[in-house]
Design a protein around this motif. Structure first.
Motif, PDB file in Angstrom:
ATOM      1  N   THR A  74       0.836  -1.196   0.000  1.00 29.90           N
ATOM      2  CA  THR A  74       0.000   0.000   0.000  1.00 29.90           C
ATOM      3  C   THR A  74       0.871   1.247   0.000  1.00 29.90           C
ATOM      4  O   THR A  74       1.593   1.500   0.973  1.00 29.90           O
ATOM      5  CB  THR A  74      -0.917   0.035   1.241  1.00 29.90           C
ATOM      6  N   SER A  76       1.650   5.429   0.085  1.00 36.10           N
ATOM      7  CA  SER A  76       1.134   6.472   0.969  1.00 36.10           C
ATOM      8  C   SER A  76      -0.158   7.086   0.449  1.00 36.10           C
ATOM      9  O   SER A  76      -0.943   7.638   1.221  1.00 36.10           O
ATOM     10  CB  SER A  76       2.184   7.576   1.145  1.00 36.10           C
ATOM     11  N   TYR A  77      -0.422   6.938  -0.841  1.00 35.95           N
ATOM     12  CA  TYR A  77      -1.632   7.489  -1.444  1.00 35.95           C
ATOM     13  C   TYR A  77      -2.690   6.409  -1.687  1.00 35.95           C
ATOM     14  O   TYR A  77      -3.670   6.628  -2.390  1.00 35.95           O
ATOM     15  CB  TYR A  77      -1.302   8.188  -2.774  1.00 35.95           C
ATOM     16  N   THR A  79      -5.368   3.080  -0.449  1.00 36.61           N
ATOM     17  CA  THR A  79      -6.340   2.711   0.575  1.00 36.61           C
ATOM     18  C   THR A  79      -6.506   1.201   0.622  1.00 36.61           C
ATOM     19  O   THR A  79      -6.385   0.510  -0.392  1.00 36.61           O
ATOM     20  CB  THR A  79      -7.703   3.398   0.330  1.00 36.61           C
ATOM     21  N   GLY A  94      -3.604   2.167  14.283  1.00 37.99           N
ATOM     22  CA  GLY A  94      -3.206   2.758  13.014  1.00 37.99           C
ATOM     23  C   GLY A  94      -1.912   2.221  12.436  1.00 37.99           C
ATOM     24  O   GLY A  94      -1.243   2.904  11.653  1.00 37.99           O
ATOM     25  N   GLU A  97      -1.573   2.368   8.574  1.00 38.83           N
ATOM     26  CA  GLU A  97      -1.334   3.734   8.108  1.00 38.83           C
ATOM     27  C   GLU A  97       0.114   4.142   8.382  1.00 38.83           C
ATOM     28  O   GLU A  97       0.757   4.797   7.562  1.00 38.83           O
ATOM     29  CB  GLU A  97      -2.286   4.712   8.816  1.00 38.83           C
ATOM     30  N   GLY A 102       1.113   6.663   5.384  1.00 38.10           N
ATOM     31  CA  GLY A 102      -0.016   7.567   5.187  1.00 38.10           C
ATOM     32  C   GLY A 102      -1.218   6.965   4.499  1.00 38.10           C
ATOM     33  O   GLY A 102      -2.208   7.661   4.272  1.00 38.10           O
ATOM     34  N   ARG A 104      -4.670   4.839   3.911  1.00 34.23           N
ATOM     35  CA  ARG A 104      -5.882   4.851   4.722  1.00 34.23           C
ATOM     36  C   ARG A 104      -6.651   3.551   4.524  1.00 34.23           C
ATOM     37  O   ARG A 104      -6.260   2.696   3.735  1.00 34.23           O
ATOM     38  CB  ARG A 104      -6.756   6.051   4.356  1.00 34.23           C
ATOM     39  N   MET A 105      -7.765   3.442   5.240  1.00 31.00           N
ATOM     40  CA  MET A 105      -8.592   2.254   5.132  1.00 31.00           C
ATOM     41  C   MET A 105     -10.015   2.622   4.738  1.00 31.00           C
ATOM     42  O   MET A 105     -10.577   3.584   5.260  1.00 31.00           O
ATOM     43  CB  MET A 105      -8.576   1.473   6.445  1.00 31.00           C
ATOM     44  N   THR A 106     -10.553   1.861   3.795  1.00 31.52           N
ATOM     45  CA  THR A 106     -11.948   2.002   3.381  1.00 31.52           C
ATOM     46  C   THR A 106     -12.729   0.893   4.061  1.00 31.52           C
ATOM     47  O   THR A 106     -12.452  -0.292   3.845  1.00 31.52           O
ATOM     48  CB  THR A 106     -12.086   1.910   1.853  1.00 31.52           C
ATOM     49  N   MET A 135      -8.080   8.235  -3.081  1.00 25.37           N
ATOM     50  CA  MET A 135      -6.890   7.417  -2.837  1.00 25.37           C
ATOM     51  C   MET A 135      -6.954   6.170  -3.708  1.00 25.37           C
ATOM     52  O   MET A 135      -8.033   5.631  -3.990  1.00 25.37           O
ATOM     53  CB  MET A 135      -6.796   7.041  -1.359  1.00 25.37           C
TER      54      MET A 135
END
Length: 368
Positions: A74, A76-77, A79, A94, A97, A102, A104-106, A135
């Motif tokens: 994953t 940094s940009y 998800t 986190g 992340e 950086g 994220r999670m959906t 993302m």
């Protein structure tokens, strides 16, 4: 009277075979930082276990394993699509992340903490693939067995992996209790992972008999190359790596992983069967592995406590307060029998303390 806690399989002792392996390797001098004789054989041992070339990176905790695994796939940009109740969301501060720099999670919903095909497809459609304003869809993380103790069937993993790969995502498996899922499905390690489309997994062993020994495992050389640098930079390339590696090796010897997981699952099924006999108990999730989630009447919780048996309070989204009970490979026969005996006490003979409101009896849900 002995006191027993069904709080977590993390509290179980290191099994004798693994402890003996640690003691046996504690002799002489070995080359540091993973160049020892034990770590050198990990890749071959796990390649045999998974029936293809496998790359193994030992870590001390599942949080480190999940963070490293997801960080390796994953950017940094990017998800990570996962269940809203996944361990990586609720209990790892986190870490994905952090390790991804950086990402994220959906979050996706689903009964028994499972993601359905329709839910994943809908989530991808809502998010959009290749939209630079969002993302990048990078990874799908599945927990096997789920945080509700429920197992994904092999065809479910294959179908979910196909959708993820079509979208350009990698598939991660959080296998904290993978051995328990394997024996429930009567599947091979290959069938539940790479043959089903899994690219990388966190292979848990601590809950099933080892001491602080987990592994990030991938079947992709390109991901392994990324992991080799991340593993060191994250501080997990230990100077005395042999003490973790020898546990991961011992875990496979003589099918120790299978024996321990079978025993833990059987213990849970006995506890579940004892609870199913009572009309005032509700099993919230099917019992597939070594976890039992239930709503117990306060009087039963008190009766268990009086026998020295303690269960863990647990909150259920739509049912309120309940309990989670986790069995291990080393629960004693006495412990299980004592639980069964308390559950056999006649319901009508139980008397609530003075001033207590009348109990509402719950119809038992008889899970598989």
């Amino acid at each position: 009277m002995a006191t027993y806690h069904f709080n977590s399989d993390n509290g179980a002792p290191v099994c004798e075979q693994v402890m003996n392996a640690i003691l046996d390797c504690n002799r002489g001098t070995e080359t540091a930082y993973g160049a020892d004789q034990f770590t050198a054989t990990l890749a071959q041992a796990y390649s045999n276990f998974f029936e293809r070339q496998t790359f193994v990176f030992p870590v001390p905790t599942g949080t480190a394993g999940n963070g490293l695994a997801l960080g390796a796939v994953t950017p940094s940009y990017g998800t990570i699509f996962c269940h809203e109740g996944a361990h990586i969301v609720t209990t790892e501060a986190g870490a994905p992340e952090f390790y991804s720099g950086g990402g994220r999670m959906t979050l996706l919903p689903g009964e028994h903490r499972k993601i359905s095909l329709a839910t994943l497809e809908d989530g991808l459609q809502r998010h959009g693939i290749g939209n630079v304003h969002h993302m990048a869809v990078s990874a799908l993380s599945l927990t096997q067995a789920t945080e509700a103790g429920v197992v994904y069937e092999l065809d479910e993993i294959r179908a979910l992996s196909a959708i993820a790969h079509e979208a350009g995502m990698k598939v991660h498996l959080d296998g904290a209790r993978l051995a328990n899922a394997l024996v429930h499905l009567d599947a091979t390690p290959a069938e539940i992972t790479w043959k089903a489309g899994v690219d990388i997994l966190t292979f848990g062993t601590t809950k099933n008999g080892t001491m602080n020994a987990e592994a990030v495992i991938t079947f992709d050389p390109a991901i392994a190359q990324v992991l080799s640098f991340m593993h060191k930079r994250a501080g997990h390339l230990y100077s005395k790596m042999r003490y973790i590696s020898v546990q991961l090796l011992s875990y496979l010897e003589d099918d120790l992983w299978r024996r321990n997981a079978l025993q833990a699952n059987r213990n849970a099924e006995r506890i579940a069967n004892a609870l199913r006999q009572r009309s005032d108990v509700e099993l919230v999730h099917p019992v597939h592995i070594n976890e039992v989630f239930a709503v117990l009447p306060p009087r039963l919780v008190r009766a268990l406590g009086e026998e020295g048996i303690h269960v863990r309070p647990w909150s259920f989204q739509h049912k309120g307060a309940g309990q989670r009970m986790v069995m291990s490979y080393c629960d004693s026969i006495e412990q299980i029998q004592r639980f069964e005996q308390v559950c056999r006490e006649p319901i009508n003979s139980e008397i609530s303390p003075p001033g207590s409101p009348p109990m509402i009896e719950r119809k038992a849900v008889r899970g598989p």
